[in-house]
Design a protein around this motif. Structure first.
Motif, PDB file in Angstrom:
ATOM      1  N   GLU A   4      -2.704 -11.099  -7.433  1.00  0.00           N
ATOM      2  CA  GLU A   4      -2.118  -9.923  -8.090  1.00  0.00           C
ATOM      3  C   GLU A   4      -2.143 -10.025  -9.611  1.00  0.00           C
ATOM      4  OE1 GLU A   4       1.342 -12.770  -7.295  1.00  0.00           O
ATOM      5  OE2 GLU A   4      -0.465 -12.095  -6.249  1.00  0.00           O
TER       6      GLU A   4
ATOM      7  N   ALA B   8      -3.490  -1.773  -6.679  1.00  0.00           N
ATOM      8  CA  ALA B   8      -2.186  -1.611  -6.037  1.00  0.00           C
ATOM      9  C   ALA B   8      -2.260  -0.629  -4.866  1.00  0.00           C
ATOM     10  CB  ALA B   8      -1.156  -1.135  -7.055  1.00  0.00           C
TER      11      ALA B   8
ATOM     12  N   LYS C 100       1.347  -4.921  -5.739  1.00  0.00           N
ATOM     13  CA  LYS C 100       1.788  -3.726  -6.448  1.00  0.00           C
ATOM     14  C   LYS C 100       2.173  -4.066  -7.897  1.00  0.00           C
ATOM     15  CE  LYS C 100       6.790  -3.178  -5.695  1.00  0.00           C
ATOM     16  NZ  LYS C 100       7.830  -2.279  -5.174  1.00  0.00           N
TER      17      LYS C 100
ATOM     18  N   GLY D 298      -2.106  -1.528  -0.844  1.00  0.00           N
ATOM     19  CA  GLY D 298      -1.001  -0.904  -0.126  1.00  0.00           C
ATOM     20  C   GLY D 298      -1.461  -0.180   1.131  1.00  0.00           C
TER      21      GLY D 298
ATOM     22  N   LEU E  73       5.370   3.691  -4.575  1.00  0.00           N
ATOM     23  CA  LEU E  73       5.250   2.240  -4.689  1.00  0.00           C
ATOM     24  C   LEU E  73       6.615   1.555  -4.731  1.00  0.00           C
ATOM     25  CD1 LEU E  73       2.309   2.077  -7.239  1.00  0.00           C
ATOM     26  CD2 LEU E  73       2.248   1.244  -4.890  1.00  0.00           C
TER      27      LEU E  73
END
Length: 412
Positions: free
Chosen positions: A342, A249, A284, A253, A276
């Protein structure tokens, strides 16, 4: 200088019982930078596996200071007083207390990212207010305190001596975290006979410390404990996957410029989640699941093979992300549903060493060449048993992909 014994302020600690400070050292623990460490769990997501492991970087830091004080007093009595100044001694104690000041949250989740080393961040904090003034009040030199942690200033013999004390196989950091982590996790593997170990140390102006061969058993105990703690706690399969989820994550990012490296510096555990929350990107999701206590399910595992170029490629975070995307496409084709990357994490623990250059005085050899069982050949057998490539998937796709695990690893 003689023994340091002018400390009369007690701090109660479950591991070391009474830890003694003076008012000036205690004041350092109440500064804003140090107080942040109370909001960083020492073992990050390990508490999802070991519920008792909710102890903090602050408690650990105070424990490291305690061992540093005991170590220094023993070395002073054995001859180090010839080259140790009062300012140097206090700088070493301040460095031990503040060594983790710039540490990131979630243990080593951020370790492989393109960020400043936490030692560098620590040094920066010590050299600016409020810590610069508070460290000076202790009787320490802020510049020397920072250098002991960052490794700079090796041309100064006393600073180099303290650097060797703070970092090594018998350093205060390791002696505290092995005992402390084992205690809070409820496992016996990290417990050390710390007082005996410290009593066996011999000061060495160039190398920091050395030992006689009769103390080799103590070093072996630490190395075996380190191995067992990595196997059972630090690199427990679920702890590793939880760490990989947060790493994915944060890494994505940064790459997508949802936040900058500077946004991560000096954050605590809760601050990472708040950061986040302000963003919106698919990757995420692992961190969101982690906050809910949901750890991805391992569907494939294989021992890391250093001679395998495909395995070595996966040590690179960019290539690891590409592999996760390849897996997502593969799963999508096999299941007939759209699966995003993800939902998948690949984890490979970082490289680790069990070697030591600690000098054995009566054998006139370094530790790994001495009469220890931890020969270079034996050490080579330890790490492969620890490092595993693991592929894990979210709850959403676990049932759909678990029957494909036999076909996954050949892809890599």
């Amino acid at each position: 200088m003689t023994e340091l014994n002018d400390f009369s302020k007690p701090i109660r600690d479950p591991i070391w019982k009474h830890i003694w400070m003076n008012d000036e050292l205690y004041a350092v623990t109440k500064t804003v930078p140090f107080m942040r460490l109370y909001n960083i769990k020492q073992l990050g997501p390990a508490e999802l596996v070991y519920p008792g492991a909710s102890h903090t970087r602050a408690g650990h830091s105070i424990g490291v200071y305690n061992i540093a004080l005991k170590m220094l007093n023993i070395l002073l009595k054995k001859g180090a007083d010839v080259w140790v100044s009062k300012e140097g001694a206090m700088s070493f104690l301040a460095a031990a207390l503040l060594h983790d000041l710039g540490h990131f949250p979630f243990t080593h989740s951020l370790k492989e990212l393109k960020l400043k080393e936490h030692e560098e961040l620590t040094g920066e904090l010590i050299l600016k207010e409020p810590l610069r003034s508070e460290v000076a009040k202790i009787g320490a030199a802020p510049e020397r305190t920072a250098a002991i942690i960052t490794g700079e200033g090796k041309d100064d013999a006393e600073t180099a001596f303290f650097q060797k004390l703070l970092s090594g196989v018998l350093d205060p950091d390791k002696l505290d975290y092995l005992n402390r982590d084992a205690f809070y996790c409820g496992v016996p593997y990290g417990i050390q006979d710390t007082d005996f170990i410290l009593s066996q140390l011999i000061p060495d102006k160039k190398n920091g410390i050395k030992i006689e061969s009769k103390a080799i058993l103590s070093v072996e105990s630490i190395l075996f404990s380190k191995y067992l703690m990595y196997k059972s706690v630090y690199w427990h399969k679920d702890v590793r996957i939880a760490t990989a989820m947060m790493k994915k994550a944060i890494f994505t990012g940064i790459e997508r410029e949802k936040f900058s490296p500077e946004d991560l510096y000096h954050q605590d555990d809760e601050g990472i989640f708040r950061l986040l929350e302000k963003t919106n990107y698919p990757e995420k999701k692992p961190a969101q699941d982690l906050r809910l206590g949901k750890i991805y399910h391992i569907i494939a595992e294989e021992a890391f093979q250093g001679e395998n170029p495909k395995h070595r490629n996966l040590e690179d975070l960019y290539k690891r992300r590409t592999a996760e995307e390849t897996l997502a496409e593969y799963f999508s084709n096999k299941t007939g549903i759209k699966i995003g990357s993800e939902e998948i994490v690949i984890d490979i623990p970082e490289r680790i060493s069990f070697e030591s250059d600690l000098f054995i005085e009566d054998e006139k050899k370094v530790f790994s060449e001495s009469s220890t069982v931890f020969s270079k050949e034996f050490i080579k057998t330890l790490v492969p048993s620890l490092r595993k490539i693991r592929i894990a998937v979210s709850d959403k796709i676990h049932k759909k992909t678990s029957n494909l695990k036999q076909t996954i690893l050949p892809i890599f």
